[in-house]
Design a protein around this motif. Structure first.
Motif, PDB file in Angstrom:
ATOM      1  N   VAL A   9       7.499  15.310   8.368  1.00 34.32           N
ATOM      2  CA  VAL A   9       6.077  15.582   8.132  1.00 34.32           C
ATOM      3  C   VAL A   9       5.508  14.404   7.356  1.00 34.32           C
ATOM      4  O   VAL A   9       5.992  14.076   6.269  1.00 34.32           O
ATOM      5  N   VAL A  10       4.495  13.758   7.914  1.00 34.84           N
ATOM      6  CA  VAL A  10       3.848  12.616   7.261  1.00 34.84           C
ATOM      7  C   VAL A  10       2.350  12.900   7.198  1.00 34.84           C
ATOM      8  O   VAL A  10       1.708  13.117   8.222  1.00 34.84           O
ATOM      9  N   VAL A  11       1.820  12.913   5.985  1.00 32.58           N
ATOM     10  CA  VAL A  11       0.395  13.200   5.796  1.00 32.58           C
ATOM     11  C   VAL A  11      -0.285  11.969   5.202  1.00 32.58           C
ATOM     12  O   VAL A  11       0.134  11.464   4.151  1.00 32.58           O
ATOM     13  N   PHE A  12      -1.305  11.484   5.889  1.00 37.67           N
ATOM     14  CA  PHE A  12      -2.112  10.367   5.428  1.00 37.67           C
ATOM     15  C   PHE A  12      -3.511  10.857   5.047  1.00 37.67           C
ATOM     16  O   PHE A  12      -3.916  11.955   5.419  1.00 37.67           O
ATOM     17  N   SER A  13      -4.249  10.023   4.310  1.00 33.23           N
ATOM     18  CA  SER A  13      -5.669  10.274   4.032  1.00 33.23           C
ATOM     19  C   SER A  13      -6.474   9.077   4.508  1.00 33.23           C
ATOM     20  O   SER A  13      -6.312   7.966   3.986  1.00 33.23           O
ATOM     21  N   ASN A  14      -7.314   9.307   5.478  1.00 29.71           N
ATOM     22  CA  ASN A  14      -8.170   8.246   5.998  1.00 29.71           C
ATOM     23  C   ASN A  14      -9.545   8.348   5.354  1.00 29.71           C
ATOM     24  O   ASN A  14      -9.995   9.439   4.991  1.00 29.71           O
ATOM     25  N   VAL A  15     -10.211   7.216   5.195  1.00 28.67           N
ATOM     26  CA  VAL A  15     -11.578   7.236   4.692  1.00 28.67           C
ATOM     27  C   VAL A  15     -12.486   6.662   5.768  1.00 28.67           C
ATOM     28  O   VAL A  15     -12.218   5.594   6.322  1.00 28.67           O
ATOM     29  N   SER A  16     -13.529   7.400   6.095  1.00 26.55           N
ATOM     30  CA  SER A  16     -14.480   6.917   7.098  1.00 26.55           C
ATOM     31  C   SER A  16     -15.482   6.005   6.419  1.00 26.55           C
ATOM     32  O   SER A  16     -15.995   6.301   5.335  1.00 26.55           O
ATOM     33  N   GLU A  27     -15.180  10.602  -1.993  1.00 23.90           N
ATOM     34  CA  GLU A  27     -14.459  11.878  -1.918  1.00 23.90           C
ATOM     35  C   GLU A  27     -14.952  12.752  -0.769  1.00 23.90           C
ATOM     36  O   GLU A  27     -14.210  13.610  -0.275  1.00 23.90           O
ATOM     37  N   ASP A  28     -16.190  12.525  -0.330  1.00 26.03           N
ATOM     38  CA  ASP A  28     -16.739  13.300   0.791  1.00 26.03           C
ATOM     39  C   ASP A  28     -16.486  12.627   2.137  1.00 26.03           C
ATOM     40  O   ASP A  28     -16.870  13.169   3.172  1.00 26.03           O
ATOM     41  N   LEU A  39      -4.044   1.471  10.831  1.00 21.18           N
ATOM     42  CA  LEU A  39      -5.480   1.730  10.990  1.00 21.18           C
ATOM     43  C   LEU A  39      -6.052   2.368   9.734  1.00 21.18           C
ATOM     44  O   LEU A  39      -7.152   2.006   9.285  1.00 21.18           O
ATOM     45  N   MET A  40      -5.315   3.304   9.155  1.00 24.82           N
ATOM     46  CA  MET A  40      -5.759   3.942   7.910  1.00 24.82           C
ATOM     47  C   MET A  40      -5.952   2.904   6.813  1.00 24.82           C
ATOM     48  O   MET A  40      -6.968   2.900   6.109  1.00 24.82           O
ATOM     49  N   TYR A  41      -4.979   1.995   6.666  1.00 28.60           N
ATOM     50  CA  TYR A  41      -5.090   0.962   5.641  1.00 28.60           C
ATOM     51  C   TYR A  41      -6.223  -0.023   5.949  1.00 28.60           C
ATOM     52  O   TYR A  41      -6.883  -0.528   5.026  1.00 28.60           O
ATOM     53  N   SER A  42      -6.466  -0.295   7.218  1.00 29.91           N
ATOM     54  CA  SER A  42      -7.587  -1.161   7.588  1.00 29.91           C
ATOM     55  C   SER A  42      -8.906  -0.542   7.152  1.00 29.91           C
ATOM     56  O   SER A  42      -9.816  -1.233   6.664  1.00 29.91           O
ATOM     57  N   ASN A  43      -9.019   0.773   7.322  1.00 29.08           N
ATOM     58  CA  ASN A  43     -10.229   1.475   6.893  1.00 29.08           C
ATOM     59  C   ASN A  43     -10.364   1.477   5.374  1.00 29.08           C
ATOM     60  O   ASN A  43     -11.475   1.340   4.836  1.00 29.08           O
ATOM     61  N   LEU A  44      -9.245   1.627   4.678  1.00 27.02           N
ATOM     62  CA  LEU A  44      -9.273   1.567   3.214  1.00 27.02           C
ATOM     63  C   LEU A  44      -9.675   0.165   2.739  1.00 27.02           C
ATOM     64  O   LEU A  44     -10.441   0.021   1.774  1.00 27.02           O
TER      65      LEU A  44
END
Length: 285
Positions: free
Chosen positions: A72-79, A88-89, A138-143
């Motif tokens: 199980v791998v959970v990431f947090s992406n930011v738009s 935070e939203d 991709l997540m890190y690119s968005n961060l």
């Protein structure tokens, strides 16, 4: 349900759900989550932290007697987008479960993360493990893009702070500091998640791509460095505001003006000069 894919003749192509090796699911309502837990025999708490994306990232191994452990791998992406909306939203939780040679990807209903992932990296996918690693990239690119956006705000505040003590400036400093706090804690939690993922021998052996591992580690290191640098930069701006423009102008004329502090200082100088002349005429010195 979103899209389903399989690898055929070395290419990542759409397929029916029955033969899919990568499956994207949307609309994580409470009912959906319960259905997924029962359908795929998932841990009952697998979606427990979805409502708190800034602390949701984690890595977990689920032992199985008859097959390899599920991951199980959970990431947090930011738009990215409107910087007036707090960070935070704009977080979204991305839950990936690697189980029985299938990768399940659970996303929010309105998420476009899977579309962007496929658009940017479809031709580079060569295994289900590579799909997960490119999702991390991709997540890190968005961060990274988000941090650059915050840096632009910090630069703007630095210039404003040199000539203004308005309430708007102080509020913007506070809002930016809050954004960076959320980003910093999220990035630190992601660091633990990515490190644990790439320390898993079974995962890296199936990935079999040391260059791709290096890319994910590199992005991880870069965003960690940047968020710390930008926090320090914002602290310097906060100090500038506090030290040079910290006069309390509340209730005084011009308190809502960018030149309020200057006006107050001029009034103080005029008053001091007038009192000096008055006392001098009275032979007090």
């Amino acid at each position: 349900m979103g899209q389903t894919f399989k690898f055929k003749d070395g290419k990542f192509t759409e397929s029916s759900s029955d033969e899919a090796s990568v499956l994207f699911f949307h609309s994580l309502s409470s009912k959906d989550k319960q259905e997924y837990v029962e359908r795929f025999n998932l841990p009952s708490d697998v979606f427990a932290l979805d409502e708190i994306p800034s602390v949701a990232p984690r890595f977990e191994e689920i032992p199985h007697q008859d097959s390899d452990d599920s991951l199980v791998v959970v990431f947090s992406n930011v738009s990215n987008g409107n910087n007036d909306i707090p960070v935070e939203d704009r977080f979204e939780t991305l839950t990936f479960i690697l189980q029985n040679e299938q990768l399940f990807c659970f996303l929010q209903e309105d998420s476009v993360f899977d579309q962007n992932l496929i658009h940017h990296y479809k031709d580079k996918f060569d295994s289900i493990e590579s799909v997960l690693v490119y999702a991390g990239i991709l997540m890190y690119s968005n961060l990274y893009a988000e941090l650059q956006q915050q840096k632009a705000t910090i630069d703007e505040l630095n210039e404003i702070a040199k000539s203004s003590s308005s309430g708007d400036t102080l509020r913007k400093v506070a809002d930016t500091e809050r954004n960076l706090v959320f980003l910093e804690h999220n990035i630190e939690t992601l660091d633990e998640t990515v490190t644990n993922l790439l320390d898993n021998d079974l995962f890296t052996s199936r990935l079999n791509n040391s260059a791709l591992e290096y890319d994910l580690k590199w992005y991880n290191r870069q965003v960690i460095k940047l968020v710390h640098v930008y926090r320090d930069l914002l602290d310097s701006v906060s100090s500038l505001v506090s030290e040079f423009w910290g006069i309390n102008a509340g209730g005084l004329p011009g308190e809502n003006s960018d030149y309020g502090t200057i006006m107050v200082l001029i009034l103080v100088l005029i008053s001091t000069g007038s009192m000096t002349l008055f006392l001098k005429k009275k032979d007090y010195f």
